[in-house]
Design a protein around this motif. Structure first.
Motif, PDB file in Angstrom:
ATOM      1  N   PHE A  41       0.854  -1.197   0.000  1.00  0.00           N
ATOM      2  CA  PHE A  41       0.000   0.000   0.000  1.00  0.00           C
ATOM      3  C   PHE A  41       0.884   1.238   0.000  1.00  0.00           C
ATOM      4  O   PHE A  41       1.795   1.369   0.826  1.00  0.00           O
ATOM      5  CB  PHE A  41      -0.903   0.019   1.237  1.00  0.00           C
ATOM      6  CG  PHE A  41      -2.003   1.046   1.173  1.00  0.00           C
ATOM      7  CD1 PHE A  41      -3.283   0.699   0.765  1.00  0.00           C
ATOM      8  CD2 PHE A  41      -1.773   2.378   1.523  1.00  0.00           C
ATOM      9  CE1 PHE A  41      -4.303   1.638   0.697  1.00  0.00           C
ATOM     10  CE2 PHE A  41      -2.778   3.331   1.458  1.00  0.00           C
ATOM     11  CZ  PHE A  41      -4.050   2.954   1.043  1.00  0.00           C
ATOM     12  N   GLN A  42       0.602   2.150  -0.931  1.00  0.00           N
ATOM     13  CA  GLN A  42       1.357   3.397  -1.044  1.00  0.00           C
ATOM     14  C   GLN A  42       0.676   4.512  -0.264  1.00  0.00           C
ATOM     15  O   GLN A  42      -0.542   4.692  -0.327  1.00  0.00           O
ATOM     16  CB  GLN A  42       1.497   3.791  -2.517  1.00  0.00           C
ATOM     17  CG  GLN A  42       2.203   5.109  -2.753  1.00  0.00           C
ATOM     18  CD  GLN A  42       1.231   6.263  -2.966  1.00  0.00           C
ATOM     19  OE1 GLN A  42       0.052   6.041  -3.243  1.00  0.00           O
ATOM     20  NE2 GLN A  42       1.714   7.483  -2.825  1.00  0.00           N
ATOM     21  N   LEU A  43       1.476   5.269   0.472  1.00  0.00           N
ATOM     22  CA  LEU A  43       0.986   6.369   1.302  1.00  0.00           C
ATOM     23  C   LEU A  43       1.518   7.707   0.822  1.00  0.00           C
ATOM     24  O   LEU A  43       2.643   7.800   0.317  1.00  0.00           O
ATOM     25  CB  LEU A  43       1.470   6.206   2.746  1.00  0.00           C
ATOM     26  CG  LEU A  43       1.010   5.009   3.567  1.00  0.00           C
ATOM     27  CD1 LEU A  43       1.872   4.914   4.826  1.00  0.00           C
ATOM     28  CD2 LEU A  43      -0.450   5.149   3.938  1.00  0.00           C
ATOM     29  N   TYR A  44       0.708   8.739   0.994  1.00  0.00           N
ATOM     30  CA  TYR A  44       1.192  10.110   1.084  1.00  0.00           C
ATOM     31  C   TYR A  44       0.998  10.534   2.535  1.00  0.00           C
ATOM     32  O   TYR A  44      -0.015  10.189   3.154  1.00  0.00           O
ATOM     33  CB  TYR A  44       0.406  11.046   0.160  1.00  0.00           C
ATOM     34  CG  TYR A  44       0.709  10.875  -1.307  1.00  0.00           C
ATOM     35  CD1 TYR A  44       1.889  11.379  -1.854  1.00  0.00           C
ATOM     36  CD2 TYR A  44      -0.182  10.215  -2.145  1.00  0.00           C
ATOM     37  CE1 TYR A  44       2.171  11.230  -3.204  1.00  0.00           C
ATOM     38  CE2 TYR A  44       0.085  10.060  -3.494  1.00  0.00           C
ATOM     39  CZ  TYR A  44       1.262  10.561  -4.011  1.00  0.00           C
ATOM     40  OH  TYR A  44       1.534  10.407  -5.348  1.00  0.00           O
TER      41      TYR A  44
ATOM     42  N   LEU B  32      -5.645   4.916   9.452  1.00  0.00           N
ATOM     43  CA  LEU B  32      -5.382   4.406   8.113  1.00  0.00           C
ATOM     44  C   LEU B  32      -4.437   3.212   8.166  1.00  0.00           C
ATOM     45  O   LEU B  32      -4.662   2.192   7.494  1.00  0.00           O
ATOM     46  CB  LEU B  32      -4.801   5.513   7.236  1.00  0.00           C
ATOM     47  CG  LEU B  32      -4.406   5.118   5.805  1.00  0.00           C
ATOM     48  CD1 LEU B  32      -5.606   4.608   5.018  1.00  0.00           C
ATOM     49  CD2 LEU B  32      -3.757   6.302   5.086  1.00  0.00           C
ATOM     50  N   LEU B  33      -3.398   3.296   8.962  1.00  0.00           N
ATOM     51  CA  LEU B  33      -2.458   2.187   9.092  1.00  0.00           C
ATOM     52  C   LEU B  33      -3.152   0.935   9.619  1.00  0.00           C
ATOM     53  O   LEU B  33      -2.863  -0.183   9.178  1.00  0.00           O
ATOM     54  CB  LEU B  33      -1.302   2.577  10.015  1.00  0.00           C
ATOM     55  CG  LEU B  33      -0.358   3.669   9.502  1.00  0.00           C
ATOM     56  CD1 LEU B  33       0.658   4.033  10.573  1.00  0.00           C
ATOM     57  CD2 LEU B  33       0.346   3.241   8.219  1.00  0.00           C
TER      58      LEU B  33
ATOM     59  N   GLU C  12      -3.358  -2.703   7.533  1.00  0.00           N
ATOM     60  CA  GLU C  12      -2.940  -3.996   8.074  1.00  0.00           C
ATOM     61  C   GLU C  12      -4.102  -4.981   8.112  1.00  0.00           C
ATOM     62  O   GLU C  12      -3.946  -6.157   7.757  1.00  0.00           O
ATOM     63  CB  GLU C  12      -2.352  -3.804   9.476  1.00  0.00           C
ATOM     64  CG  GLU C  12      -1.011  -3.102   9.487  1.00  0.00           C
ATOM     65  CD  GLU C  12      -0.315  -3.198  10.837  1.00  0.00           C
ATOM     66  OE1 GLU C  12      -0.506  -4.216  11.541  1.00  0.00           O
ATOM     67  OE2 GLU C  12       0.409  -2.260  11.196  1.00  0.00           O
ATOM     68  N   ALA C  13      -5.272  -4.524   8.531  1.00  0.00           N
ATOM     69  CA  ALA C  13      -6.433  -5.410   8.634  1.00  0.00           C
ATOM     70  C   ALA C  13      -6.842  -5.960   7.276  1.00  0.00           C
ATOM     71  O   ALA C  13      -7.345  -7.092   7.180  1.00  0.00           O
ATOM     72  CB  ALA C  13      -7.606  -4.660   9.277  1.00  0.00           C
TER      73      ALA C  13
ATOM     74  N   SER D 176       3.373   0.974  12.804  1.00  0.00           N
ATOM     75  CA  SER D 176       2.946  -0.108  11.916  1.00  0.00           C
ATOM     76  C   SER D 176       3.941  -1.248  12.010  1.00  0.00           C
ATOM     77  O   SER D 176       5.160  -1.025  12.081  1.00  0.00           O
ATOM     78  CB  SER D 176       2.833   0.364  10.468  1.00  0.00           C
ATOM     79  OG  SER D 176       2.499  -0.724   9.625  1.00  0.00           O
ATOM     80  N   ARG D 177       3.423  -2.451  11.974  1.00  0.00           N
ATOM     81  CA  ARG D 177       4.283  -3.639  11.980  1.00  0.00           C
ATOM     82  C   ARG D 177       4.789  -3.969  10.579  1.00  0.00           C
ATOM     83  O   ARG D 177       5.641  -4.843  10.416  1.00  0.00           O
ATOM     84  CB  ARG D 177       3.496  -4.837  12.521  1.00  0.00           C
ATOM     85  CG  ARG D 177       3.102  -4.712  13.983  1.00  0.00           C
ATOM     86  CD  ARG D 177       2.157  -5.814  14.407  1.00  0.00           C
ATOM     87  NE  ARG D 177       0.866  -5.698  13.708  1.00  0.00           N
ATOM     88  CZ  ARG D 177      -0.156  -6.524  13.911  1.00  0.00           C
ATOM     89  NH1 ARG D 177      -0.038  -7.523  14.754  1.00  0.00           N
ATOM     90  NH2 ARG D 177      -1.291  -6.349  13.251  1.00  0.00           N
TER      91      ARG D 177
END
Length: 371
Positions: free
Chosen positions: A141-144, A155-156, A160-161, A235-236
């Motif tokens: 997943f790409q983040l800004y 969001l994180l 993950e879910a 985040s893991r």
């Protein structure tokens, strides 16, 4: 979520570039300008492609290549091929099935998928499309960065879910580039297309008289090294940075525990005065050492480009605009066909260069002009 009825691949499509003319016919002028254009004079957009063309392969012959394959291992998992779909926003501009079609195609072809934060389809459905295929590639997943830690934390958790396996933070676009083609076309997002995974509104700029919207408003909100630390703490998932170009920034990322880098100049969409990714890649490989994960994008069109990138030091490549052209042309079937064409070309290039597996590709596979 379900896909539209399958469309036909046009008979004249023999390679990835052939999809572009069909995509132009299928899309509005405004949408095509947004998805296909670059920044300013589009020098980097053109140079990325030219740089791969300029590199020559230096083949070996008469080798036993039985049992050869395109598999790689990266970040602890096997990839059937060293290709992932790059994060591209608002894919429903190209086709009603948008990112969902791209996910089904990637899963079917054993390619990876990096879903854009600005995707126009819900992340859960896209993830399910990928996760349902046993022989799929990776799902990232790409983040800004958004300067709202409560929002980012939530969001994180959703990422993950949903089953995503890594995060990719884009760091080279804290503001939009000056995209002239897009502005000339008068591009605006249609009312029915939005970044569905980014709920809520950004905070409005609060500027005093005489302050700069850029340097007093937008840039204070942009990610800095402290935000890299924060993401790793919350985040893991392994974190990769996309858009690092300078060796000192690459070393700093490594010191802070970043899992990998994507060598990118944003496909020529941000700053139109950058080195090509083919030029940046060997420099960053030399900086980071042979074991640090590096991926590359920008101008990849042929299987020979993939082999050249691996030889220059990449572990894998990202495919960008060509798969959106394929998506616009024929939906999920178009993207799957594009990925199959690229993999077939890669296997041909490996066979003709005497390369049994990609771990054998290195600088020795590239022709160097000799005096």
């Amino acid at each position: 979520m379900s896909l539209s009825a399958l469309q036909q691949i046009p008979a004249d499509v023999a390679n990835l570039a052939d999809f572009e003319a069909h995509a132009r016919a299928c899309m509005s002028e405004q949408a095509f300008a947004y998805l296909n254009g670059g920044a300013a004079d589009e020098q980097v957009l053109r140079a990325n492609r030219a740089a791969w063309d300029a590199i020559k392969l230096w083949p070996r012959v008469l080798r036993d290549l039985s049992g050869g394959h395109t598999r790689i291992t990266l970040l602890g998992r096997e990839w059937p091929q060293p290709v992932a779909l790059a994060p591209i926003a608002y894919q429903r501009l190209a086709h009603p099935d948008g990112e969902l079609a791209s996910a089904y195609a990637a899963a079917a072809q054993g390619a990876g998928l990096i879903l854009s934060a600005q995707a126009s389809m819900p992340m859960q459905g896209v993830a399910q499309a990928m996760l349902s295929e046993a022989d799929r590639g990776p799902l990232w997943f790409q983040l800004y960065w958004r300067d709202d830690r409560d929002f980012m934390r939530e969001l994180l958790q959703r990422i993950e879910a949903a089953g995503f396996e890594a995060l990719v933070l884009t760091v080279d676009a804290p503001v939009h580039g000056a995209r002239d083609r897009e502005r000339r076309a008068g591009f605006k997002l249609p009312d029915d297309i939005r970044a569905v995974n980014l709920g809520g509104l950004k905070k409005p700029l609060d500027l005093a008289p005489g302050q700069s919207a850029m340097f007093d408003g937008l840039m204070p909100r942009a990610a800095k090294w402290a935000e890299i630390d924060w993401l790793r703490q919350h985040s893991r998932l392994p974190l990769l940075l996309k858009g690092v170009a300078h060796p000192e920034d690459a070393r700093e990322a490594q010191r802070r525990g970043v899992a990998g880098l994507i060598v990118s100049n944003h496909g020529g969409r941000t700053l139109d005065a950058l080195p090509t990714t083919a030029e940046l890649l060997p420099m960053l490989r030399a900086t980071m050492g042979e074991d640090f994960p590096l991926l590359v994008d920008g101008g990849i069109r042929r299987g020979t480009d993939v082999l050249k990138a691996i030889a220059l030091g990449a572990n894998a490549v990202l495919l960008g605009r060509p798969y959106v052209h394929a998506l616009a042309t024929a939906g999920a079937l178009g993207v799957a066909h594009a990925l199959r064409l690229l993999r077939d070309e890669l296997e041909i290039a490996m066979a003709l260069c005497g390369c049994k597996q990609l771990s054998e590709a290195g600088p020795h596979l590239l022709w160097q002009t000799r005096l």
